[in-house]
Design a protein around this motif. Sequence first.
Motif, PDB file in Angstrom:
ATOM      1  N   UNK A 129      24.546  39.154  55.943  1.00 31.05           N
ATOM      2  CA  UNK A 129      23.858  39.604  57.050  1.00 31.05           C
ATOM      3  C   UNK A 129      24.644  40.649  57.841  1.00 31.05           C
ATOM      4  N   UNK A 130      26.118  40.447  57.644  1.00 33.33           N
ATOM      5  CA  UNK A 130      26.939  41.670  57.937  1.00 33.33           C
ATOM      6  C   UNK A 130      28.019  41.933  57.225  1.00 33.33           C
ATOM      7  N   UNK A 131      28.365  43.070  56.981  1.00 34.45           N
ATOM      8  CA  UNK A 131      29.416  43.841  56.358  1.00 34.45           C
ATOM      9  C   UNK A 131      30.447  44.268  57.217  1.00 34.45           C
ATOM     10  N   UNK A 132      31.632  44.082  57.276  1.00 34.62           N
ATOM     11  CA  UNK A 132      32.842  44.304  58.059  1.00 34.62           C
ATOM     12  C   UNK A 132      33.880  44.983  57.715  1.00 34.62           C
ATOM     13  N   UNK A 133      34.452  46.146  57.909  1.00 37.35           N
ATOM     14  CA  UNK A 133      35.761  46.554  57.724  1.00 37.35           C
ATOM     15  C   UNK A 133      36.271  47.510  58.720  1.00 37.35           C
ATOM     16  N   UNK A 134      37.329  48.168  58.748  1.00 40.36           N
ATOM     17  CA  UNK A 134      37.795  49.019  59.607  1.00 40.36           C
ATOM     18  C   UNK A 134      38.056  50.454  59.280  1.00 40.36           C
ATOM     19  N   UNK A 142      32.492  39.771  55.132  1.00 39.60           N
ATOM     20  CA  UNK A 142      31.227  39.579  54.983  1.00 39.60           C
ATOM     21  C   UNK A 142      30.749  38.265  55.399  1.00 39.60           C
ATOM     22  N   UNK A 143      29.625  38.293  56.129  1.00 33.24           N
ATOM     23  CA  UNK A 143      29.145  36.847  57.104  1.00 33.24           C
ATOM     24  C   UNK A 143      27.689  36.866  56.376  1.00 33.24           C
ATOM     25  N   UNK A 144      27.390  35.479  56.031  1.00 35.25           N
ATOM     26  CA  UNK A 144      26.370  35.056  55.324  1.00 35.25           C
ATOM     27  C   UNK A 144      25.043  34.786  56.440  1.00 35.25           C
ATOM     28  N   UNK A 145      24.126  34.424  55.921  1.00 37.29           N
ATOM     29  CA  UNK A 145      22.967  34.066  56.682  1.00 37.29           C
ATOM     30  C   UNK A 145      23.168  32.611  57.147  1.00 37.29           C
ATOM     31  N   UNK A 146      23.835  31.918  56.359  1.00 32.65           N
ATOM     32  CA  UNK A 146      24.396  30.621  56.855  1.00 32.65           C
ATOM     33  C   UNK A 146      25.445  30.649  57.667  1.00 32.65           C
ATOM     34  N   UNK A 147      25.867  31.710  58.287  1.00 32.71           N
ATOM     35  CA  UNK A 147      27.091  31.924  59.111  1.00 32.71           C
ATOM     36  C   UNK A 147      28.393  31.573  58.674  1.00 32.71           C
ATOM     37  N   UNK A 148      28.771  31.429  57.274  1.00 33.73           N
ATOM     38  CA  UNK A 148      29.874  31.589  56.527  1.00 33.73           C
ATOM     39  C   UNK A 148      30.507  33.029  56.488  1.00 33.73           C
ATOM     40  N   UNK A 149      32.004  32.918  56.382  1.00 34.66           N
ATOM     41  CA  UNK A 149      32.788  34.075  56.255  1.00 34.66           C
ATOM     42  C   UNK A 149      33.307  34.273  54.826  1.00 34.66           C
TER      43      UNK A 149
END
Length: 498
Positions: A129-134, A142-149
């Motif tokens: 659900x989320x992709x994160x870098x800077x 990366x955050x999954x739909x199960x709220x795992x990192x």
Amino acid sequence: MAAATDEIEPSAKRVKVDTETEPEKPAPETSPETTDPAETEEPAKTVEPATEAVKEHESKESVKEDAKEDVEEKEAEEPAEKSGVVLICGSMNWDVIGREKARVNAKPRKVEPAWSPQVISALRDVRITQIITGNQAAHSFFISNEAKLYGLGRNECGQLGTGTLKRMDRASIIPFFKNKQVISAACGRNHSIVITLGQSFAMGENVMGQLGIGGESGKGKNIVNPRPVALKEQLKMAAGGHDFSLFLTEEGFLYSAGSSESGQLGTNDTGEYIDNRKTLFSAHATPTRIHSFFTLDPKTKTKVRIPQVLIRHVSCGMHHSAALSTADQLFTWGFNGHGRLGHKTTEDELIPMRVNHFRVTDKNQCVRMAKCSMGGVFAVNNIGTVYVWGMNNIARLECPYPIPLEDMYGWDVHDIAPAKQHHVIIADKSSIAMGKQTKGELGMGPNTKSSSQLDKMNTVDGIPMLKCAAGIGHTLLLADDSTAEAKKLLEGIDVNDD
């Protein structure tokens, strides 16, 4: 203009607001529906300083109540978060990316760049659900739909929070957060912040206290195991710069930690002091609340305080900051080289100043999205016009005030991801990029060296993207595979197994 480097930039001139005098009367509240001091015939008579008395008077409860309608309106507009498939393009040689050579004792990978977007095989069966870098980072989350990192990339300062300094060449779940519900994350240059339900954590480089974990024991060290951020409030999001961080609470209050050498903490102070004839800057290891937000009266040239501002989004550049309020007002502060704050000057700002180019009396001109590049800012107003300013490594876009990106007129912009030398925009069903390409980060194939003009990533054109993120030498895309058409197009995309 010279391209940005990984080195700390020199300080420009700084302007500090007088906080000692007593105000004659408070400044009027400003919102999209009220009068803007920058647009009226009558100039504001006084500048209201950020005194302790004002801070006490402006309690959290009164602020939250006055902005309740704005917050509820924004929440009602936000759709449920979708999940999708992660694609990557660019270099995955994490120890070398963005550098002339790897650090001593590093063991660089022998891996070919992804010249066009490829599916990350390790996440192929995970709903993300989320992709994160800077914009300065060579690591990602990366955050999954199960709220795992899940984490990937450089880890030489412990920024992935794995308990070691070993890089992650394959996207994998971060063990520390396996039993926690992850809400959001942020990547600074060599540090990270992870927000979970009930508590937030930080890890990585902490030379200037940018992790916000408080105390003296952690400053100047690499923190390889996640430590709690020294805030009791539930965080909504965070952002990381070169050596500082911003923390945004669910209530809309903003905090900062780390270096304030150029005023990037927004606390009206640089932390400068003299020790043994040397000019040094103090580290702020405990998050400090940013109480005051200002606008410049164009006639009196005085800084007028805007009371009761709540923030809904934050972003960090190398040494500058940006925040978007619940009333769609954009504030910037910190280092102002090349006019990256958008105030038509090159003087550093020690406090959040509203970018007055966007008229708050015209809802169409208010800002709905804003993100910092390493040396500038990209913003989108409520009618979809994309604006750019600062140092963005594209000569025609370098300006000390917002200029429209005419190539994007008529496009429906969903997301923007400015980085160091390249920038990505998601609009309609196209992934669009511009800037310098070193190892495929533009996603346009090996024959494209750089592009001062916006151009499509042809191999993924037609695939709807939910989000984009851009770091040093690499780009992330989150593809929407919810339709049969999109799934069919994704079947033709190469898979990256590295």
